[in-house]
Design an enzyme around this catalytic site. Structure first.
Site, PDB file in Angstrom:
ATOM      1  N   LYS A  26      24.963  -0.041  -3.478  1.00 15.68           N
ATOM      2  CA  LYS A  26      24.029   0.915  -4.084  1.00 15.68           C
ATOM      3  C   LYS A  26      22.794   1.105  -3.191  1.00 15.68           C
ATOM      4  CE  LYS A  26      20.910  -0.606  -7.337  1.00 15.68           C
ATOM      5  NZ  LYS A  26      19.525  -0.192  -7.076  1.00 15.68           N
ATOM      6  N   ASN A  27      22.246  -0.005  -2.693  1.00 11.51           N
ATOM      7  CA  ASN A  27      20.993   0.089  -1.945  1.00 11.51           C
ATOM      8  C   ASN A  27      21.169   0.652  -0.541  1.00 11.51           C
ATOM      9  OD1 ASN A  27      19.718  -0.843  -4.180  1.00 11.51           O
ATOM     10  ND2 ASN A  27      19.202  -2.869  -3.366  1.00 11.51           N
ATOM     11  N   CYS A  37       7.295  -0.323 -12.795  1.00 13.48           N
ATOM     12  CA  CYS A  37       8.536  -0.499 -13.542  1.00 13.48           C
ATOM     13  C   CYS A  37       8.501  -1.891 -14.119  1.00 13.48           C
ATOM     14  CB  CYS A  37       9.751  -0.255 -12.668  1.00 13.48           C
ATOM     15  SG  CYS A  37       9.993  -1.562 -11.496  1.00 13.48           S
ATOM     16  N   ARG A  71       4.879  -2.177  -8.244  1.00 14.73           N
ATOM     17  CA  ARG A  71       5.574  -1.491  -7.154  1.00 14.73           C
ATOM     18  C   ARG A  71       4.772  -0.343  -6.541  1.00 14.73           C
ATOM     19  NH1 ARG A  71      11.911  -1.503  -8.800  1.00 14.73           N
ATOM     20  NH2 ARG A  71      12.255  -1.802  -6.592  1.00 14.73           N
ATOM     21  N   ASP A 113      17.148 -10.038  -5.741  1.00 15.22           N
ATOM     22  CA  ASP A 113      18.186  -9.403  -6.565  1.00 15.22           C
ATOM     23  C   ASP A 113      19.270 -10.389  -7.027  1.00 15.22           C
ATOM     24  OD1 ASP A 113      16.921  -6.990  -6.453  1.00 15.22           O
ATOM     25  OD2 ASP A 113      18.271  -6.069  -5.001  1.00 15.22           O
ATOM     26  N   VAL A 119       8.715 -12.071  -4.375  1.00 15.42           N
ATOM     27  CA  VAL A 119       8.808 -10.653  -3.981  1.00 15.42           C
ATOM     28  C   VAL A 119       8.233  -9.716  -5.050  1.00 15.42           C
ATOM     29  CG1 VAL A 119      10.375  -8.803  -3.250  1.00 15.42           C
ATOM     30  CG2 VAL A 119      10.803 -11.161  -2.514  1.00 15.42           C
ATOM     31  N   ARG A 178      22.947   1.201 -13.994  1.00 24.32           N
ATOM     32  CA  ARG A 178      22.269   1.715 -12.798  1.00 24.32           C
ATOM     33  C   ARG A 178      22.884   1.149 -11.534  1.00 24.32           C
ATOM     34  NH1 ARG A 178      16.936  -0.323 -12.301  1.00 24.32           N
ATOM     35  NH2 ARG A 178      17.415   0.447 -10.237  1.00 24.32           N
TER      36      ARG A 178
HETATM   37  C1  UD1 Z   1      14.471  -2.614  -2.653  1.00 25.47           C
HETATM   38  C2  UD1 Z   1      15.761  -2.649  -3.429  1.00 25.47           C
HETATM   39  C3  UD1 Z   1      15.664  -3.634  -4.588  1.00 25.47           C
HETATM   40  C4  UD1 Z   1      15.211  -5.009  -4.084  1.00 25.47           C
HETATM   41  C5  UD1 Z   1      13.961  -4.889  -3.227  1.00 25.47           C
HETATM   42  C6  UD1 Z   1      13.562  -6.205  -2.570  1.00 25.47           C
HETATM   43  C7  UD1 Z   1      16.616  -0.395  -3.191  1.00 25.47           C
HETATM   44  C8  UD1 Z   1      16.913   0.916  -3.810  1.00 25.47           C
HETATM   45  N1  UD1 Z   1      16.032  -1.315  -3.964  1.00 25.47           N
HETATM   46  O1  UD1 Z   1      13.452  -2.142  -3.536  1.00 25.47           O
HETATM   47  O2  UD1 Z   1      16.958  -3.754  -5.192  1.00 25.47           O
HETATM   48  O3  UD1 Z   1      14.933  -5.841  -5.177  1.00 25.47           O
HETATM   49  O4  UD1 Z   1      14.164  -3.929  -2.169  1.00 25.47           O
HETATM   50  O5  UD1 Z   1      14.606  -6.713  -1.810  1.00 25.47           O
HETATM   51  O6  UD1 Z   1      16.935  -0.633  -2.042  1.00 25.47           O
HETATM   52  N2  UD1 Z   1       5.334  -3.142  -1.921  1.00 25.47           N
HETATM   53  C9  UD1 Z   1       4.006  -2.857  -1.696  1.00 25.47           C
HETATM   54  N3  UD1 Z   1       3.690  -1.632  -1.174  1.00 25.47           N
HETATM   55  C10 UD1 Z   1       4.632  -0.700  -0.855  1.00 25.47           C
HETATM   56  C11 UD1 Z   1       6.002  -1.004  -1.083  1.00 25.47           C
HETATM   57  C12 UD1 Z   1       6.303  -2.252  -1.607  1.00 25.47           C
HETATM   58  O7  UD1 Z   1       3.135  -3.668  -1.968  1.00 25.47           O
HETATM   59  O8  UD1 Z   1       4.265   0.379  -0.383  1.00 25.47           O
HETATM   60  C13 UD1 Z   1       5.698  -4.451  -2.517  1.00 25.47           C
HETATM   61  C14 UD1 Z   1       6.380  -4.266  -3.889  1.00 25.47           C
HETATM   62  O9  UD1 Z   1       5.436  -4.100  -4.909  1.00 25.47           O
HETATM   63  C15 UD1 Z   1       7.166  -5.545  -4.024  1.00 25.47           C
HETATM   64  C16 UD1 Z   1       7.538  -5.871  -2.578  1.00 25.47           C
HETATM   65  O10 UD1 Z   1       6.702  -5.065  -1.743  1.00 25.47           O
HETATM   66  O11 UD1 Z   1       6.362  -6.567  -4.532  1.00 25.47           O
HETATM   67  C17 UD1 Z   1       8.985  -5.553  -2.239  1.00 25.47           C
HETATM   68  O12 UD1 Z   1       9.240  -4.198  -2.477  1.00 25.47           O
HETATM   69  P1  UD1 Z   1      10.240  -3.346  -1.587  1.00 25.47           P
HETATM   70  O13 UD1 Z   1      10.813  -4.209  -0.510  1.00 25.47           O
HETATM   71  O14 UD1 Z   1       9.565  -2.096  -1.199  1.00 25.47           O
HETATM   72  O15 UD1 Z   1      11.374  -3.042  -2.631  1.00 25.47           O
HETATM   73  P2  UD1 Z   1      12.062  -1.663  -2.955  1.00 25.47           P
HETATM   74  O16 UD1 Z   1      12.312  -0.914  -1.684  1.00 25.47           O
HETATM   75  O17 UD1 Z   1      11.322  -0.976  -4.037  1.00 25.47           O
END
Ligand code: UD1
Length: 419
Positions: free
Chosen positions: A22-23, A117, A122, A306, A328, A398
């Site tokens: 999915k990711n 969420c 996030r 995850d 995370v 999902r």
């Molecule tokens: C992706 C995955 C999700 C997985 C996560 C961490 C997809 C669609 N989803 O989510 O399944 O759990 O990686 O492996 O691929 N953060 C910030 N600022 C930002 C972006 C992120 O502070 O601009 C923080 C987030 O709040 C969180 C951490 O970084 O605490 C990790 O988030 P991120 O790696 O971005 O996860 P996703 O891409 O949302």
């Protein structure tokens, strides 16, 4: 209301086929915006998040065809909408990934601001930092974020945290930018490598994806291609834990050992045995006694957040004390209350959960509080005494394709009802 019912106690046996990730598929679908030519994604998993993203592209005048019920053919040549205020965007955070490719192709993109969420706030600051460094002007207001740039220009971008989404969004924005972009402290998840591999097959020039420092030399255009994404390491990991929690031996087809290394090593420490049966096929022997283990979730190649909920279900019945630290996401312990309802002994202290293994769990009504928490409820239900009824299934749908069918194929007593 739909529910998944699990009658606990059955051993599992046989083989399960893992779907594609999915990711990987979500960013690859939006990356198809970068080319006006046909992109075919082979064996795309038709799960709810993929359907939502397809619907969003359809709303934006793209054409999407499903071939043989498994391949997705996407053509974005008619795409024109650069301002999006769709419910579909608010429905799924990953739809924010559309910003990078839209900004790159049209020089502007306005999109409703993604909310928090249930697993955390996030933020999107790292995505926006990257776009700014590529030369975009960013404005936020009235619930929208708008990015504009005449022509994106390559730059050196250091991410404060190796965010998966920010790495993907910046990568997609920079493949058609002028000059060279370097993303430092980039996420190293296998899905980043997969996205880069997909883009390189279309003619992009990306080096180093998957090792923390990604270099992107901008190109003028990308061609259409057919591409098969990698297998879903989280789904494979979920079935590995299923073998462990039910003390069973099962074969998993579509498990890439390298991508699963953090999960496999932790399960080995716990007492599970693994045997490679050839390319992408692993025999998981969970029949032995299990020991408690400590886990800290981290960006890849650390232990994946995850897989945290699923491991907690397993550790809740491992004799002794285990500690799980979630680094995370700030709010990813909602499944604790549900596991406690089933008889688990777990206490939370900030970002740490202390698990005292109990002899057994008992079935009851529980909620899938998020996607992986839902999987954890199924796993707990497989070993619980009696019947577990899981509600809020939209979370599970999902991210898992045919989850009950796959577990039933392994001998579990699990089915879905509408009541
Ligand atoms: C992706 C995955 C999700 C997985 C996560 C961490 C997809 C669609 N989803 O989510 O399944 O759990 O990686 O492996 O691929 N953060 C910030 N600022 C930002 C972006 C992120 O502070 O601009 C923080 C987030 O709040 C969180 C951490 O970084 O605490 C990790 O988030 P991120 O790696 O971005 O996860 P996703 O891409 O949302």
């Amino acid at each position: 209301m739909e529910k998944i019912i699990v009658e606990g106690g059955n051993k599992l046996k046989g083989e399960v086929n893992i779907s594609l990730a999915k990711n990987s598929v979500l960013p690859i679908i939006v990356a198809s915006i970068l080319s006006p030519n046909d992109v075919v994604i082979k064996n795309a998993p038709m799960l709810e998040d993929v359907i939502v993203l397809n619907d969003l592209l359809l709303e934006m005048d793209c054409s999407i065809e499903t071939i043989n019920n498994r391949d997705l053919k996407i053509n974005t040549s008619n795409l024109k909408e650069t301002s999006m205020n769709s419910d579909l965007i608010r429905k799924m955070r990953a739809s924010f990934l559309i910003m990078g490719p839209m900004l790159s192709r049209f020089g502007k993109c306005k999109i409703s601001m993604p909310g928090g969420c249930n697993i955390g706030s996030r933020p999107i600051d790292l995505h926006l930092k990257g776009f700014k460094l590529l030369g975009a002007d960013i404005e936020i207001g009235h619930g929208f974020v708008e990015a504009k740039a005449k022509k994106l220009k390559g730059n050196r971008i250091y991410l404060d945290f190796p965010s998966v989404g920010a790495t993907e969004n910046i990568l997609m924005a920079s493949v058609l930018a002028e000059g060279t972009t370097i993303i430092e402290n980039a996420a190293e998840e296998p899905e980043i490598w997969d996205l880069a591999n997909f883009l390189n097959s279309m003619g992009a020039k990306i080096h180093g994806a998957g090792v923390g420092k990604i270099t992107i030399e901008g190109v003028d255009s990308l061609k259409g291609i057919e591409y098969k994404p990698i297998y879903d390491r989280v789904e494979a990991g979920t079935f590995m834990v299923a073998a462990a929690i039910t003390k069973s031996k099962i074969t998993i087809n579509g498990a890439i050992e390298d991508h699963l290394r953090p999960t496999i090593e932790k399960l080995k420490e716990c007492g599970v045995k693994f045997e490679s049966l050839g390319e992408d096929t692993i025999l998981v022997d969970g029949t032995g006694e299990k020991s408690p283990v400590d886990i800290k979730t981290l960006p890849y190649p650390g232990f994946p957040t995850d897989m945290q909920a699923q491991m907690m279900a397993l550790l809740s019945i491992c004799k002794g004390s285990s500690i799980i630290t979630e680094t995370v996401f700030e709010n990813r312990f909602m499944h604790v209350a549900e596991l406690v309802r089933m008889g688990a002994n777990i206490k939370i202290d900030g970002r740490t959960a202390i698990i005292e293994g109990v002899d057994s769990l008992t079935g009851c009504d529980v909620k899938a509080t998020d996607l992986r928490a839902g999987a954890a409820m199924i796993l707990a239900g497989l070993v619980a005494h009696g019947r577990t009824e899981i509600s809020d299934l939209y979370h599970i749908d999902r991210g898992y394709v045919d989850i009950e069918e796959k577990f039933r194929g392994l001998g579990a007593n699990i089915y879905r009802v509408d009541k």
